[in-house]
Motif scaffolding. Structure first.
Motif, PDB file in Angstrom:
ATOM      1  N   ASP A 134      38.379 -44.582 -57.001  1.00 55.17           N
ATOM      2  CA  ASP A 134      37.232 -45.286 -56.461  1.00 55.17           C
ATOM      3  C   ASP A 134      37.714 -46.329 -55.451  1.00 55.17           C
ATOM      4  O   ASP A 134      38.574 -47.160 -55.753  1.00 55.17           O
ATOM      5  N   THR A 135      37.167 -46.277 -54.230  1.00 57.04           N
ATOM      6  CA  THR A 135      37.574 -47.222 -53.192  1.00 57.04           C
ATOM      7  C   THR A 135      36.595 -48.373 -53.037  1.00 57.04           C
ATOM      8  O   THR A 135      36.678 -49.139 -52.078  1.00 57.04           O
ATOM      9  N   ALA A 136      35.657 -48.499 -53.975  1.00 63.24           N
ATOM     10  CA  ALA A 136      34.731 -49.626 -53.908  1.00 63.24           C
ATOM     11  C   ALA A 136      35.491 -50.929 -54.083  1.00 63.24           C
ATOM     12  O   ALA A 136      36.561 -50.962 -54.696  1.00 63.24           O
ATOM     13  N   ARG A 137      34.949 -51.985 -53.530  1.00 64.62           N
ATOM     14  CA  ARG A 137      35.610 -53.277 -53.604  1.00 64.62           C
ATOM     15  C   ARG A 137      35.840 -53.686 -55.050  1.00 64.62           C
ATOM     16  O   ARG A 137      34.947 -53.594 -55.895  1.00 64.62           O
ATOM     17  N   VAL A 138      37.056 -54.133 -55.339  1.00 67.71           N
ATOM     18  CA  VAL A 138      37.417 -54.548 -56.691  1.00 67.71           C
ATOM     19  C   VAL A 138      36.653 -55.820 -57.033  1.00 67.71           C
ATOM     20  O   VAL A 138      36.668 -56.790 -56.279  1.00 67.71           O
TER      21      VAL A 138
END
Length: 436
Positions: free
Chosen positions: A266-270
């Motif tokens: 997942d490349t969503a913002r941490v």
């Protein structure tokens, strides 16, 4: 011919012979043209103009189009990629480099014969090489090598970049897959020789599971999760070595996106990062609270005679105050410090900039109820401003465990008024910008 000491694109501006001057990213579409090739044979390396054949095999048209990777989310550090027209992670490297990485990934499952541990190691070696993204890598003035996309903890696009040989050439290849595999094998063999057998490694395990000492047959246990919860039981660890987040210096979440994109994660913002970029206001109270929770967990797990050794560097008085307060609140006592040389002064991306070239290493223990001999690694009598700064901060650090009264004010004055900090603060924005 070029002058190696000259800065041709200071402030990311270019100058044409016709007299036109402008920002690089406002000049329209970028066209990438190979101009130099490094060739290696046993015992010799050379740099020279590319041959017609080398130009042909370097061209994107020679290689099949590769799979599309996720979009590059707008952010503080990724903004530079968007400025140069890079909107997806597959656009940060030439098509040839992408094709070779995909080919190596595709081979992994067929060579591991079902061994998931070996497969994980091979995936780590191959996917770790994407930090050498060809369109982002920089040419180091001191070493003829490709340079990491996220060196200096910033994404960077340069006018002279290096596309690495993904697998690696016989005589070179820092960061290449071949070199990574060789070092992984070397490390594994070193451990096996000392154990007299192959090491037994388990994990990665989630940090949320029940705490335990683990099996006596396990040599290495890898845990993934927050440092605010360790799997180790009480009084079970001899030594903790850590490099805590440097306050507001690094946007870790954005820098990890290049790896997560290639790994299919997942490349969503941490969410819930402890640290944000320098361009965003940091909540120092929240930062200190996070460090305190982590240090308390380390103290819980350490044996009575255990040690916590950590490395830190910063110019911000609030960062040092938060670190010292968190350590003391967690129940640690400092017994010594050492000033060590970092690599920044030989890093072209950081040389002659505001980067810290020294790190302060602190040694702390949990035994705060009896007198402890404290040590200082003094080093040379004649010191640079930065060395003097680190020693001044280190002497205050030795009071961790007995800090009281107006110690914060004293620490902040020491940091804020030191020439190493005030001189750096006076630099202009142009001086702080990296040069291509």
């Amino acid at each position: 011919m070029i002058d190696p000491g000259a800065r041709y694109t200071t402030g990311r501006r270019f100058h044409c012979r016709c007299g036109y001057s402008g920002r690089i990213w406002k000049a329209g579409g970028m066209r990438w043209e190979p101009i130099l090739v490094e060739r290696t044979v046993p015992g010799r390396r050379e740099i020279g103009p590319p041959t017609e054949h080398e130009l042909t095999i370097a061209a994107d048209t020679t290689w099949p189009r590769q799979r599309r990777l996720p979009m590059i989310a707008p952010g503080t550090e990724t903004a530079v990629l968007h400025r140069y027209g890079m909107t997806r992670w597959d656009q940060v490297m030439p098509r040839r480099q992408h094709a070779v990485i995909d080919a190596l990934v595709d081979k992994i499952d067929s060579v591991v014969t079902g061994d998931t541990a070996v497969a994980s190691t091979l995936y780590a070696a191959v996917l770790g090489s994407v930090e050498m993204a060809g369109y982002l890598s920089r040419w180091d003035a001191r070493y003829l090598k490709a340079y990491e996309a996220i060196a200096n903890h910033r994404y960077n696009v340069a006018t002279l970049s290096a596309e690495p040989n993904v697998w690696g050439a016989p005589q070179s290849g820092r960061g290449t897959v071949g070199r990574r595999l060789a070092h992984l094998a070397k490390a594994g063999n070193w451990y096996a020789e000392r154990l007299g057998r192959a090491p037994h490694v388990v994990g990665p395990l989630p940090a949320e599971q029940r705490r335990s000492n683990g099996s006596r047959t396990v040599d290495v246990r890898v845990v993934i999760g927050s440092s605010t919860r360790l799997l180790a039981t009480d009084n079970s660890i001899d030594l903790v070595c850590t490099d805590p987040p440097y306050h507001d210096d690094v946007k870790y979440g954005e820098l990890s996106e290049i790896f997560r994109a290639w790994a299919g994660l997942d490349t969503a913002r941490v969410d819930g990062e402890a640290v944000v970029s320098h361009a965003t206001l940091v909540d120092t109270d929240a930062y200190e609270a996070t460090l305190t929770r982590a240090f308390r967990e380390m103290r819980r797990a350490l044996k009575p005679n255990g040690h916590l050794v950590l490395s830190y560097a910063n110019r911000d008085p609030a960062a040092w105050a938060a670190l010292f307060s968190a350590l003391q609140a967690a129940g640690f006592t400092a017994i010594g410090f050492q000033v060590v040389h970092a690599e920044n002064d030989i890093d072209h991306a950081k040389a002659h900039r505001r980067a810290c070239n020294l790190d302060l290493i602190l040694d702390l223990v949990t035994a705060a109820d009896h007198a402890l001999e404290k040590f200082i690694a003094h080093g040379p009598q004649v010191r640079t401003e930065e060395e003097d700064f680190c020693h001044a901060v280190g002497k205050i650090a030795l009071q961790i465990g007995s800090l009281d009264g107006a110690w914060r004010e004293k620490l902040q004055r020491t940091v804020a008024r030191h020439p190493f900090v005030t001189r750096g603060r006076a630099m202009t924005q142009t001086d702080r910008e990296p040069n291509d």
